[in-house]
Design an enzyme around this catalytic site. Structure first.
Site, PDB file in Angstrom:
ATOM      1  N   PHE A 201     -57.809  47.757 -64.207  1.00  0.00           N
ATOM      2  CA  PHE A 201     -56.654  46.917 -64.520  1.00  0.00           C
ATOM      3  C   PHE A 201     -55.432  47.796 -64.731  1.00  0.00           C
ATOM      4  CE2 PHE A 201     -54.087  44.583 -67.808  1.00  0.00           C
ATOM      5  CZ  PHE A 201     -53.585  43.619 -66.951  1.00  0.00           C
ATOM      6  N   LYS A 235     -43.407  33.626 -57.731  1.00  0.00           N
ATOM      7  CA  LYS A 235     -42.210  34.472 -57.749  1.00  0.00           C
ATOM      8  C   LYS A 235     -40.986  33.603 -57.985  1.00  0.00           C
ATOM      9  CE  LYS A 235     -44.400  37.600 -54.482  1.00  0.00           C
ATOM     10  NZ  LYS A 235     -44.610  37.846 -53.032  1.00  0.00           N
ATOM     11  N   GLU A 286     -52.990  43.744 -51.541  1.00  0.00           N
ATOM     12  CA  GLU A 286     -53.432  42.910 -50.428  1.00  0.00           C
ATOM     13  C   GLU A 286     -52.337  42.852 -49.392  1.00  0.00           C
ATOM     14  OE1 GLU A 286     -53.137  38.478 -52.099  1.00  0.00           O
ATOM     15  OE2 GLU A 286     -54.171  39.806 -53.477  1.00  0.00           O
ATOM     16  N   ASN A 288     -50.255  40.274 -46.781  1.00  0.00           N
ATOM     17  CA  ASN A 288     -49.939  38.905 -46.401  1.00  0.00           C
ATOM     18  C   ASN A 288     -49.620  38.880 -44.914  1.00  0.00           C
ATOM     19  OD1 ASN A 288     -50.189  38.095 -49.122  1.00  0.00           O
ATOM     20  ND2 ASN A 288     -48.141  38.868 -49.514  1.00  0.00           N
ATOM     21  N   ARG A 290     -48.291  36.955 -42.731  1.00  0.00           N
ATOM     22  CA  ARG A 290     -47.396  35.835 -42.388  1.00  0.00           C
ATOM     23  C   ARG A 290     -45.960  36.254 -42.666  1.00  0.00           C
ATOM     24  NH1 ARG A 290     -49.269  34.765 -47.812  1.00  0.00           N
ATOM     25  NH2 ARG A 290     -47.466  35.015 -49.182  1.00  0.00           N
TER      26      ARG A 290
HETATM   27  C1  MV4 Z   1     -53.983  43.262 -60.399  1.00  0.00           C
HETATM   28  C2  MV4 Z   1     -53.202  43.451 -61.550  1.00  0.00           C
HETATM   29  C3  MV4 Z   1     -53.472  44.544 -62.329  1.00  0.00           C
HETATM   30  N1  MV4 Z   1     -54.468  45.398 -61.993  1.00  0.00           N
HETATM   31  N2  MV4 Z   1     -54.957  44.131 -60.105  1.00  0.00           N
HETATM   32  C4  MV4 Z   1     -52.245  38.989 -59.206  1.00  0.00           C
HETATM   33  C5  MV4 Z   1     -52.408  38.214 -57.963  1.00  0.00           C
HETATM   34  C6  MV4 Z   1     -53.138  39.054 -56.988  1.00  0.00           C
HETATM   35  N3  MV4 Z   1     -52.353  39.182 -55.801  1.00  0.00           N
HETATM   36  C7  MV4 Z   1     -53.356  40.354 -57.657  1.00  0.00           C
HETATM   37  N4  MV4 Z   1     -52.777  40.280 -58.969  1.00  0.00           N
HETATM   38  C8  MV4 Z   1     -52.863  41.311 -59.844  1.00  0.00           C
HETATM   39  N5  MV4 Z   1     -53.799  42.232 -59.571  1.00  0.00           N
HETATM   40  C9  MV4 Z   1     -55.188  45.162 -60.899  1.00  0.00           C
HETATM   41  N6  MV4 Z   1     -56.164  45.987 -60.585  1.00  0.00           N
HETATM   42  C10 MV4 Z   1     -52.215  42.519 -61.829  1.00  0.00           C
HETATM   43  C11 MV4 Z   1     -52.049  41.436 -60.985  1.00  0.00           C
HETATM   44  C12 MV4 Z   1     -51.007  40.529 -61.352  1.00  0.00           C
HETATM   45  C13 MV4 Z   1     -49.862  40.391 -60.574  1.00  0.00           C
HETATM   46  C14 MV4 Z   1     -49.681  41.095 -59.402  1.00  0.00           C
HETATM   47  C15 MV4 Z   1     -48.545  40.943 -58.649  1.00  0.00           C
HETATM   48  C16 MV4 Z   1     -47.540  40.086 -59.091  1.00  0.00           C
HETATM   49  C17 MV4 Z   1     -47.689  39.394 -60.235  1.00  0.00           C
HETATM   50  C18 MV4 Z   1     -48.850  39.519 -60.994  1.00  0.00           C
HETATM   51  C19 MV4 Z   1     -48.988  38.810 -62.175  1.00  0.00           C
HETATM   52  C20 MV4 Z   1     -50.107  38.939 -62.914  1.00  0.00           C
HETATM   53  C21 MV4 Z   1     -51.136  39.794 -62.499  1.00  0.00           C
END
Ligand code: MV4
Length: 498
Positions: A201, A235, A286, A288, A290
């Site tokens: 995390f 967003k 990840e 996207n 698109r």
């Molecule tokens: C995470 C993270 C922290 N650590 N992975 C949120 C949606 C998904 N696309 C992945 N996300 C996250 N993955 C790890 N290992 C925190 C998030 C996350 C987040 C990421 C991007 C934009 C906004 C977010 C809001 C909360 C958590």
């Protein structure tokens, strides 16, 4: 390619119509019963009804979309974002029908849709991924061993996931088994696949994403978008460039995104999402596959029309992007104006758009298909408009956005306009001190401050409006020769006030 069926609605459908027309292509709109009077439908050259209002019976029905293409002789399909944009099976159905798919190869969509496969492919391509496992884990004992190896806190994520569903933060061993079960159950319900995996995390990172564009010859990046200002994975504001990205970091993240695209045989426009730590370390999250909602801020800073380039690339033409390193020019910021009510926990609001005054002037762009008279329903997502400001630097882009937000008048449904005005006046936001937890720390920005003076003024205005409406309802008696001039004058004055 001569004619493009747009398998979408609203602002992105209108955006694609415009790009088609500039490219000399015919645009074919599709519409549900709820959208039959929509502006994007009128803007298109042809339009085909595809079913009732629910998306599951219209915009998500592959056969109806392919029938609409056959009916109109469209030879290309642009999916926009959302709906079927990232369904490999839809891309395959389009190609199977002999049409041009205006998107990446189905195999690239599939590779990136499976998050553990994407991690394996990215690691093999040398793209930095978040530390963690790249295979699903089911047994609590195995998960505990992995978590100890990775080090707490860890995150349990759905293998088929994305966008925040089926995700749990685990701070210690005691919470792990419960989180594993909860995430798997949520993932099973949301994606039909309960597989989950573990990652380290990352605490309070920024969300920075890199735009890529690939034709049959080259894969290039168009810099970053900073998307940290979000609430519950939605967003609210995006900007390009990011205050946290220096030219060398941009080059490194750009190279990683280009490597990611090449590793899956990418073509067209795509975006690699990264978490950027306070220490400058970045990790692939990840991709996207698109065109994204926030693409305009990249267009304005790189001077490239991404949707036109998508159309060219799909048609087999080379992209019109200069060779050699590209650099952002100036600063662009986008506000998502949605039909959500900040005063009511961002609950979706509905109603008729009674009045709309659209901001304009230097450096202001308005991407929207909403017009006065439109009904805002709960059938589709709540995005009403994207308000985008460009200026030579961030401070002036913020000033310009503040000015544009002052110009905007949208009456009839509650919107996020007030939130955006508070945000653009905020010292921390103006200093660029944002990360993905920014709004969690700032509930004061989310909800409007109580304002007794405004409440009093609104109460007076409402009372006056109600009194006037009552007078209007009172019948004018004595019509005919006995009608006095004074009554006529009074009625005319009331009519004029309407
Ligand atoms: C995470 C993270 C922290 N650590 N992975 C949120 C949606 C998904 N696309 C992945 N996300 C996250 N993955 C790890 N290992 C925190 C998030 C996350 C987040 C990421 C991007 C934009 C906004 C977010 C809001 C909360 C958590």
């Amino acid at each position: 390619m001569k004619s493009v069926l747009i398998a979408n609605r609203g602002e992105i459908a209108l955006r694609i119509v415009r790009a088609c027309h500039e490219e000399g292509l015919e645009a074919v709109a599709v519409y549900s019963a709820a959208d039959r009077a929509a502006s994007y439908v009128r803007a298109a050259d042809r339009a085909v009804p595809i079913g009732p209002a629910p998306a599951s019976e219209s915009y998500l029905v592959i056969d109806r979309l392919l029938q609409a293409a056959a009916l109109t002789g469209a030879d290309g399909v642009h999916p926009g974002y959302g709906f079927l944009a990232e369904r490999a099976a839809f891309a395959e159905a389009v190609e199977g029908a002999g049409l041009v798919w205006i998107g990446p190869p189905p195999a690239a969509i599939r590779a990136m849709g499976d998050k553990t496969e994407a991690r394996r492919r990215m690691a093999a391509a040398g793209v930095p991924i978040v530390p963690g496992a790249s295979a699903p884990v089911a047994e609590p004992e195995a998960a505990l061993a992995l978590a100890r190896e990775i080090g707490f806190p860890v995150m349990v994520k759905a293998a088929a996931g994305g966008g925040g569903k089926g995700m749990r933060v685990v701070r210690g061993a005691a919470e792990l088994a419960g989180a594993l079960a909860a995430a798997a159950s949520e993932a099973g319900k949301a994606f039909g696949d309960p597989a989950v995996y573990l990652e380290k995390f990352i605490v309070a990172p920024r969300h920075v994403e890199i735009q890529i564009l690939a034709d049959h010859e080259r894969t290039v990046h168009l810099g970053e978008r900073e998307c940290s200002v979000q609430r519950r994975h939605q967003k609210l504001v995006e900007e390009a460039p990011s205050v946290a990205v220096t030219p060398p970091l941009r080059a490194a993240m750009g190279a990683a995104a280009v490597a990611a695209g090449r590793a899956v045989g990418y073509r067209g426009a795509g975006t690699c999402e990264f978490l950027l730590g306070a220490d400058g370390a970045f990790h692939f999250l990840e991709m996207n596959t698109r065109i994204q909602v926030e693409h305009p801020v990249t267009e304005l800073t790189y001077g490239i029309d991404l949707v036109r380039e998508q159309l060219r690339i799909a048609g087999g033409l080379p992209m019109r992007v200069a060779a050699g390193p590209l650099e952002p020019r100036g600063w662009a910021i986008e506000c998502r104006i949605t039909s959500e009510d900040p005063a009511n926990g961002f609950l979706p609001s509905t109603g008729r758009v009674e009045y709309l005054h659209i901001p304009g002037g230097p450096g202001v762009r308005w991407d929207s298909a909403v017009e006065a008279g439109d009904d805002v329903t709960l059938y589709y997502d709540s995005l009403l408009a994207k308000l985008i400001a460009w200026a030579p630097d961030r401070a002036r882009a913020i000033e310009r956005m503040g000015r544009a937000l002052d110009e905007l008048v949208l009456v009839g449904v509650a919107t996020t306009q007030g939130f955006h005005r508070r945000l653009f006046a905020d010292a921390a936001f103006r200093a660029g001190e944002i990360d993905i937890q920014f709004l969690d720390r700032r509930p004061d920005l989310l909800a409007p401050a109580p304002d007794p003076v405004l409440d009093r003024d609104l109460a007076i205005a409402a009372a006056l409006a109600e009194d006037e409406a009552r007078q209007m309802r009172r019948p004018v008696v004595g019509d005919g020769p006995t009608q006095s001039a004074a009554v006529w004058a009074r009625q005319a004055r009331l009519d004029g006030l309407r």
